[in-house]
Design a protein around this motif. Sequence first.
Motif, PDB file in Angstrom:
ATOM      1  N   LEU A 639     -16.002  18.615  27.139  1.00  0.00           N
ATOM      2  CA  LEU A 639     -15.727  20.044  27.293  1.00  0.00           C
ATOM      3  C   LEU A 639     -15.923  20.785  25.972  1.00  0.00           C
ATOM      4  O   LEU A 639     -16.552  21.853  25.911  1.00  0.00           O
ATOM      5  CB  LEU A 639     -14.290  20.213  27.800  1.00  0.00           C
ATOM      6  N   GLN A 640     -15.409  20.227  24.901  1.00  0.00           N
ATOM      7  CA  GLN A 640     -15.555  20.845  23.580  1.00  0.00           C
ATOM      8  C   GLN A 640     -17.019  20.928  23.164  1.00  0.00           C
ATOM      9  O   GLN A 640     -17.466  21.936  22.605  1.00  0.00           O
ATOM     10  CB  GLN A 640     -14.756  20.041  22.549  1.00  0.00           C
ATOM     11  N   ALA A 641     -17.797  19.850  23.460  1.00  0.00           N
ATOM     12  CA  ALA A 641     -19.216  19.845  23.108  1.00  0.00           C
ATOM     13  C   ALA A 641     -19.971  20.925  23.880  1.00  0.00           C
ATOM     14  O   ALA A 641     -20.864  21.595  23.338  1.00  0.00           O
ATOM     15  CB  ALA A 641     -19.815  18.472  23.392  1.00  0.00           C
ATOM     16  N   THR A 672      -4.704  14.606  29.441  1.00  0.00           N
ATOM     17  CA  THR A 672      -6.000  15.285  29.446  1.00  0.00           C
ATOM     18  C   THR A 672      -5.832  16.813  29.507  1.00  0.00           C
ATOM     19  O   THR A 672      -6.502  17.552  28.772  1.00  0.00           O
ATOM     20  CB  THR A 672      -6.843  14.802  30.638  1.00  0.00           C
ATOM     21  N   LEU A 673      -4.903  17.287  30.356  1.00  0.00           N
ATOM     22  CA  LEU A 673      -4.708  18.733  30.500  1.00  0.00           C
ATOM     23  C   LEU A 673      -4.164  19.361  29.224  1.00  0.00           C
ATOM     24  O   LEU A 673      -4.546  20.481  28.853  1.00  0.00           O
ATOM     25  CB  LEU A 673      -3.769  19.018  31.672  1.00  0.00           C
ATOM     26  N   HIS A 674      -3.290  18.665  28.524  1.00  0.00           N
ATOM     27  CA  HIS A 674      -2.786  19.188  27.252  1.00  0.00           C
ATOM     28  C   HIS A 674      -3.904  19.258  26.218  1.00  0.00           C
ATOM     29  O   HIS A 674      -3.968  20.212  25.422  1.00  0.00           O
ATOM     30  CB  HIS A 674      -1.643  18.314  26.732  1.00  0.00           C
ATOM     31  N   ALA A 675      -4.806  18.257  26.246  1.00  0.00           N
ATOM     32  CA  ALA A 675      -5.944  18.292  25.316  1.00  0.00           C
ATOM     33  C   ALA A 675      -6.857  19.470  25.631  1.00  0.00           C
ATOM     34  O   ALA A 675      -7.403  20.122  24.726  1.00  0.00           O
ATOM     35  CB  ALA A 675      -6.721  16.972  25.398  1.00  0.00           C
ATOM     36  N   ILE A 676      -7.014  19.788  26.919  1.00  0.00           N
ATOM     37  CA  ILE A 676      -7.844  20.937  27.318  1.00  0.00           C
ATOM     38  C   ILE A 676      -7.185  22.246  26.873  1.00  0.00           C
ATOM     39  O   ILE A 676      -7.854  23.169  26.376  1.00  0.00           O
ATOM     40  CB  ILE A 676      -8.067  20.911  28.845  1.00  0.00           C
ATOM     41  N   LYS A 677      -5.855  22.310  27.038  1.00  0.00           N
ATOM     42  CA  LYS A 677      -5.147  23.514  26.621  1.00  0.00           C
ATOM     43  C   LYS A 677      -5.254  23.743  25.121  1.00  0.00           C
ATOM     44  O   LYS A 677      -5.331  24.892  24.656  1.00  0.00           O
ATOM     45  CB  LYS A 677      -3.674  23.412  27.018  1.00  0.00           C
ATOM     46  N   GLU A 678      -5.263  22.671  24.344  1.00  0.00           N
ATOM     47  CA  GLU A 678      -5.392  22.804  22.906  1.00  0.00           C
ATOM     48  C   GLU A 678      -6.731  23.400  22.503  1.00  0.00           C
ATOM     49  O   GLU A 678      -6.855  24.012  21.432  1.00  0.00           O
ATOM     50  CB  GLU A 678      -5.198  21.441  22.239  1.00  0.00           C
ATOM     51  N   LEU A 698       3.943  22.083  39.211  1.00  0.00           N
ATOM     52  CA  LEU A 698       3.838  23.372  38.538  1.00  0.00           C
ATOM     53  C   LEU A 698       4.696  23.406  37.278  1.00  0.00           C
ATOM     54  O   LEU A 698       4.356  24.069  36.297  1.00  0.00           O
ATOM     55  CB  LEU A 698       4.264  24.496  39.493  1.00  0.00           C
ATOM     56  N   ARG A 699       5.804  22.687  37.314  1.00  0.00           N
ATOM     57  CA  ARG A 699       6.686  22.671  36.148  1.00  0.00           C
ATOM     58  C   ARG A 699       6.184  21.706  35.078  1.00  0.00           C
ATOM     59  O   ARG A 699       6.289  21.980  33.877  1.00  0.00           O
ATOM     60  CB  ARG A 699       8.097  22.270  36.586  1.00  0.00           C
ATOM     61  N   ALA A 700       5.597  20.575  35.505  1.00  0.00           N
ATOM     62  CA  ALA A 700       5.226  19.530  34.550  1.00  0.00           C
ATOM     63  C   ALA A 700       3.880  19.776  33.892  1.00  0.00           C
ATOM     64  O   ALA A 700       3.680  19.421  32.727  1.00  0.00           O
ATOM     65  CB  ALA A 700       5.223  18.161  35.237  1.00  0.00           C
ATOM     66  N   PHE A 701       2.921  20.386  34.638  1.00  0.00           N
ATOM     67  CA  PHE A 701       1.561  20.522  34.122  1.00  0.00           C
ATOM     68  C   PHE A 701       1.312  21.944  33.616  1.00  0.00           C
ATOM     69  O   PHE A 701       1.835  22.919  34.181  1.00  0.00           O
ATOM     70  CB  PHE A 701       0.550  20.149  35.201  1.00  0.00           C
ATOM     71  N   PRO A 702       0.474  22.064  32.579  1.00  0.00           N
ATOM     72  CA  PRO A 702       0.272  23.375  31.927  1.00  0.00           C
ATOM     73  C   PRO A 702      -0.744  24.259  32.655  1.00  0.00           C
ATOM     74  O   PRO A 702      -1.821  24.568  32.128  1.00  0.00           O
ATOM     75  CB  PRO A 702      -0.230  22.974  30.537  1.00  0.00           C
TER      76      PRO A 702
END
Length: 792
Positions: A639-641, A672-678, A698-702
Amino acid sequence: MLKVVGCFVDFHDLRLVALAAFICAVASFTTIQLLCHARRADVRYRYSWISVAALAGGFGIWATHFIGMLAFTPGVPSGYNLSLTLLSLLYAILISGLGLGLARSQFPFSPWVGGATMGAGIAVMHYTGMMAFQVAGRIVWDPWLVSLSIVLGGLLGAMGCATAVKSQGVHHQILAAIWLLLAICGLHFTAMGAVTIIPDPAIEIAPAAMPSSWIAGAVALASLAILLFAAGALAIDLRDRRHAALEGARLRSLANAAAEGLVVCRGDRIVSANESFAHLVELPAGSVNGAKLSTFLPSLATRLTPTTLPDHPIEAELIAAHGQSIPVEIIIRAIDYASLPHFGVAVRDLRARRTAESKINFLALHDGLTGLANRTSFDKSFDRETQVAARTGGKLAVLCLDLDRFKEINDLFGHAAGDKVLQDLARITEDVLDDKQLMSRLGGDEFAILAPVRDAVGASRLAEQVLEALRIANQNGSGAQIATSIGIALYPDDGTDRAALLNNADTALYRVKSEGGGTYRFYESFMGADVRERRLIEHDLRLAVARSEIEVAYQPQAETGTGRITGFEALLRWRHPERGYVSPSTFIPIAEESGIIMNLGEWVLREACREAASWSQPLSVAVNVSAMQIHAAGFPATLQAALRDTGLSAGRLEIEITETALIRDPARALTTLHAIKELGVRIAMDDFGTGYSSLSNLRAFPFDRIKIDRSFIKSIDKDEQTAAIVRAVLSLGRGLKLLVTAEGVETDAELAFLQAEACHEVQGFLVARPAPIWTFAAVTHGHAASQKATAA
């Protein structure tokens, strides 16, 4: 005999007799030593050493005779003929050399013939020497004693040479020297006992005769020569012994360094054995020497003869000291050891090789990971069982098994966990089978069961037992869950050859997996066409990107109240050259099942980012991401690339995922989702309300957005329950401060309801249908972003 003793006592100086015996003993031992050395010497030098031995022996015989003659005192004047005296010495040397040479020959009884010849040489020397003896009187001979002396010389000489030739140590050499000493001395003094001298004044000694003093000098020179020969023989013997000791130590070191057991034996008796053989038979080193070889190798009892030696390695059983039977390989050769014929036996332990061969044979027919039969073994068993079924009229069931979501197990838990699942499946399934049923691993996570059955009911019962055993194991286990699908084909109903039955069972398996897996199905004829169709689609789909058949359509997303376009969702489309447009509901499941979705997903992501980066308006773009992409370890980097290569701002990209992608491995998905949010990328939960919807997600994932599935929007203005659910979701979004987008809005009534409930955004045919991005150029590049897409 009394006459010989009387002559010895009455007419001899016993001091000189003792000296003669000493000289004879030294000469005899020296001759034997040199003869033994000649036996050990190289062939090129062997007769040279025999010549030296002949010189030592000849001088010894001659010196013994003439010292004995000096000791003889007949009481009348005496002298010696020079020519005959020298001739006697020559006879002693030549005939002794001939006898020693014959003793070293290879013809039968050669040592005895050589010894007898040497005895004859002693007799010739003695009687020639007596002919050289001149005395003032007449010499009368006793024929009987003369004959006895010659017989004694020949017999004792033969004993001495025979003992020397078979010499195996110093004791044999000493014994051989004693026999030779007795031959020389016995012949001399017996022959002297046969002499009677009758004085006769009329007989005069010739003036040329040598006086006894000259003989004494000659004897002194001969004795000196003998001593020199003796010293040389002793030096040679010491050198040989030292060399033999060093060579023996070297050979023992080499033999002990050998991994194989090495044995030298004389007949059945072991003469020498190395440490490896001693270890093999479980005895201390050195304690094997002297034992019988047949004790350890009974099968060799009749083979150790020159005519029965095998000319190739043979296999036998070695019996160790404690009775253990050890398989060995044996090589036997005839060798010369200590100048005597022996047998060399090399013994190789075959236990390691037998174990390796057994393992190789096992691996040739079995799978290395699970221990199940491999394809080769399966093929052999299939051919055998079909022959039995054809002969008896029975049936044969082929069950193809394939693990469900096995790739995900490898991706989530690693290949070690995947191997453990394969081993557990093999173990659990084999516990269900009986002795007549065979399970094999055909490759990867593909297994097959071969089972003779009476009818289809028996095959279905076996499939149910396997699935039930796996279900129980999953309930009791704590590791990765084992789920499998089973396809069944019957012989001869569904095919008569191996390839057809396996293909049909695999077709039934494919059908089971396409329907969700976890059960079994029998092959039916219509399945073949369906499977072929799916495989053709899969084949064409793999080439679709390279052939530029894949396109991206864009569907606008608009604000509910104003209708302003805020962004687009990128949707995948496939334009097949023959099939036309293929529905995403057809090819997306195939892409996910085959793994093609990884390449397609990355292509769509880059294409959408590239396109959005070219817009003059900073509109957002949403891209759907499959569960396989989310769980791939390198997805954030991909995704970053894509953002870096296209230059798109991370805040303009939104990733849409379904809740199904979360439940398989929540921990990895969260990481993985936290890395995407970063990275600054937004995340939307797609199709909310279907599948495994959970408030805890909904509470656990960003998440940044909730997208209400179109199935709820379709009847929102007609079904109060559906309307209540949508109101609850909208209220939940406001409470969690999440944007809410309603998908599938197609009517003004649906839009009005959503406006009344303050839904943030809408997407659907009412706003605009998915279309190529160029149709929205006024929105993406002009100032018309505020107007409705439908107007475009």
